[in-house]
Design a protein around this motif. Structure first.
Motif, PDB file in Angstrom:
ATOM      1  N   ALA A 360      21.947  -8.851 135.707  1.00 10.13           N
ATOM      2  CA  ALA A 360      22.722  -9.996 136.180  1.00 10.13           C
ATOM      3  C   ALA A 360      24.201  -9.661 136.290  1.00 10.13           C
ATOM      4  CB  ALA A 360      22.516 -11.182 135.241  1.00 10.13           C
ATOM      5  N   SER A 361      24.719  -8.849 135.378  1.00 11.54           N
ATOM      6  CA  SER A 361      26.134  -8.485 135.433  1.00 11.54           C
ATOM      7  C   SER A 361      26.446  -7.660 136.681  1.00 11.54           C
ATOM      8  CB  SER A 361      26.537  -7.715 134.169  1.00 11.54           C
ATOM      9  OG  SER A 361      25.936  -6.422 134.137  1.00 11.54           O
ATOM     10  N   ILE A 362      25.463  -6.855 137.117  1.00 16.16           N
ATOM     11  CA  ILE A 362      25.642  -6.078 138.345  1.00 16.16           C
ATOM     12  C   ILE A 362      25.703  -7.004 139.554  1.00 16.16           C
ATOM     13  CG2 ILE A 362      24.565  -4.382 139.883  1.00 16.16           C
ATOM     14  CD1 ILE A 362      23.417  -3.028 137.388  1.00 16.16           C
ATOM     15  N   LEU A 363      24.772  -7.963 139.598  1.00 16.88           N
ATOM     16  CA  LEU A 363      24.734  -8.902 140.723  1.00 16.88           C
ATOM     17  C   LEU A 363      25.957  -9.809 140.726  1.00 16.88           C
ATOM     18  CD1 LEU A 363      20.952  -9.903 140.689  1.00 16.88           C
ATOM     19  CD2 LEU A 363      22.102  -8.316 142.236  1.00 16.88           C
ATOM     20  N   ALA A 364      26.463 -10.171 139.547  1.00 15.61           N
ATOM     21  CA  ALA A 364      27.629 -11.052 139.476  1.00 15.61           C
ATOM     22  C   ALA A 364      28.895 -10.351 139.951  1.00 15.61           C
ATOM     23  CB  ALA A 364      27.807 -11.555 138.050  1.00 15.61           C
TER      24      ALA A 364
END
Length: 437
Positions: A360-364
């Motif tokens: 999720a941190s990558i997508l955010a």
């Protein structure tokens, strides 16, 4: 002494390095391919991996990426006969602990392994200290309200370092981390910590790994080998998935526990071990005893002190606090994500939570993590099947952006909002990924 994995398709180099480190007192294992290296790393959790840059089934840099993703604490040193500055710089950026050219200077290699292992150890200690400062001592095992005395139990197990410990809990609840904490808090902390996954090896290989073997004990036994009980000495021996231990090996383990003595496979000499034993399982051993697959006397001997780790779904209220402690550096949780985290069942427990936050941190991409980035389904709902196909980060990003644009009818401002990134960031990604529209 740090345990070492050598991944090199050159049998001469691989066997020479394994023998070299074993003679120095390390636990060392070899693998000829990237696939085998990943399997061995999963089964034995080495402290340091020596990876050849050119392997028959994968590029060494790709294996570096995979190993670092699977085992964040693993120190990886790349070896190559084709080194150049650009590759070395890229390797270090990808997380390599060091980069050495062949032919290998063994003295320099030993120093590099020790240095990498020490850096990894310090990084783990720093992570624990940071977690304490954040008010979350058990960032890996989540000592929370349903188990308020976990820390006391670990301290008790650490002080009474002659008693066997049984750690039970579902997959991903942090059993291995608890075992490591018991060792590091005990008087044996300066002695070896060795582990074996009983589910990953056949009966013969488990027996050989535990007790060692003499030359000629079986077809591939070309030289004598010390077992892990012997290597552990006065340290700690951790047996993961002990319920999978074969019926042939169980009585030998029981005898080794009771008499603190054993024989190598194919040997006649009696060896002694003062290693402390910690075992873990996700299968209730009492049920295995009832089925007849596990010896009752061994079970009673192992359960002197039992530590049970509850699953995340049993402590939903603590999940957001745990998630904050596990967030990758620089990542933030949007307030709306907290309810989504609590509502999900987390069948993979803490391991799944950590990986979900990483993804999720990558997508955010620097923005607060929102529910769309997590992609979770509420408890009781059918989860969206996750593809096991390995893909690149660029492709994953491409798919996420395409899905956002499709759901907003091509409106870039709204798509950027769905993705949790700035519109200018989305436009830059569209140019870089060469997406239409």
């Amino acid at each position: 002494m740090p345990s070492v994995l050598v991944v090199d398709d050159d049998a001469t180099i691989r066997e020479t390095l394994v023998e070299f480190f074993e003679q120095l007192g390390h636990v060392a294992r070899g693998a000829a391919t990237a696939t085998e290296g990943r399997r061995v790393a999963a089964a034995h959790s080495p402290d340091v991996a020596l990876v050849d840059l050119r392997l028959p089934d994968a590029d060494g840099l790709r294996l570096l990426e995979v190993l670092r993703a699977d085992h964040p604490d693993l120190a990886v040193i790349l070896l190559t006969g084709h080194g150049d500055v650009a590759t070395a710089v890229r390797a270090m950026r990808e997380g390599a602990a060091d980069f050495l050219e062949k032919p290998i200077d063994l003295e320099a290699l030993d120093a590099a392994v020790r240095r990498a292992a020490e850096h990894a150890r310090l990084a783990r200690e720093l992570a624990v200290l940071r977690a304490k400062e954040a008010g979350a001592l058990w960032t890996e095992t989540a000592s929370v309200s349903p188990l308020p005395d976990l820390d006391r139990l670990v301290e008790l197990a650490a002080r009474n370092d002659d008693a066997p410990v049984l750690v039970i809990g579902e997959t991903g609840t942090g059993k291995g981390y608890v075992a490591r904490q018991i060792h590091e808090r005990s008087p044996r902390r300066e002695q070896p910590y060795v582990e074996i996954n009983c589910a990953s090896l056949s009966a013969q290989f488990v027996e050989s790994e535990l007790f060692g073997h003499e030359k000629g004990a079986f077809t591939d036994a070309k030289q004598a080998k010390r077992g892990l009980l012997e290597v552990a000495g006065r340290g700690t021996m951790f047996l993961d998935e002990v319920a999978e231990l074969s019926p042939e090996v169980q009585p030998k383990l029981l005898k080794a526990i009771e008499e603190r003595a054993f024989r190598r496979l194919g040997g006649t000499a009696t060896l002694t071990s003062d290693a402390r034993l910690i075992v873990a399982t996700h299968v209730p051993l009492a049920d295995a005893v009832a089925r007849g697959s596990f010896r009752a006397d061994l079970y009673y001997r192992l359960q002197v002190l039992t530590i049970a780790l509850p699953p995340l779904r049993a402590r939903r209220g603590e999940i957001p606090r745990l998630a904050e402690a596990l967030l990758p550096r620089g990542a933030r949780l949007a307030e709306s994500s907290r309810a989504a985290l609590e509502a999900y069942d987390w069948p993979g427990n803490i391991r799944e939570l950590k990986n979900a936050l990483w993804r999720a941190s990558i997508l955010a991409d620097g923005a607060p993590i929102r529910p769309e980035h997590l992609g979770l389904t509420p408890a009781g709902a059918a989860a969206t099947p996750v593809s096991t196909e390995v893909t690149t980060l660029a492709e994953a990003e491409r798919r996420a952006i395409s899905a956002a644009l499709a759901s907003t009818g091509g409106n870039k401002a709204r798509a950027a909002d769905v993705l949790g990134i700035a519109r200018s960031t989305l436009l830059e990604k569209l140019r870089r990924l060469a997406l239409a529209g």
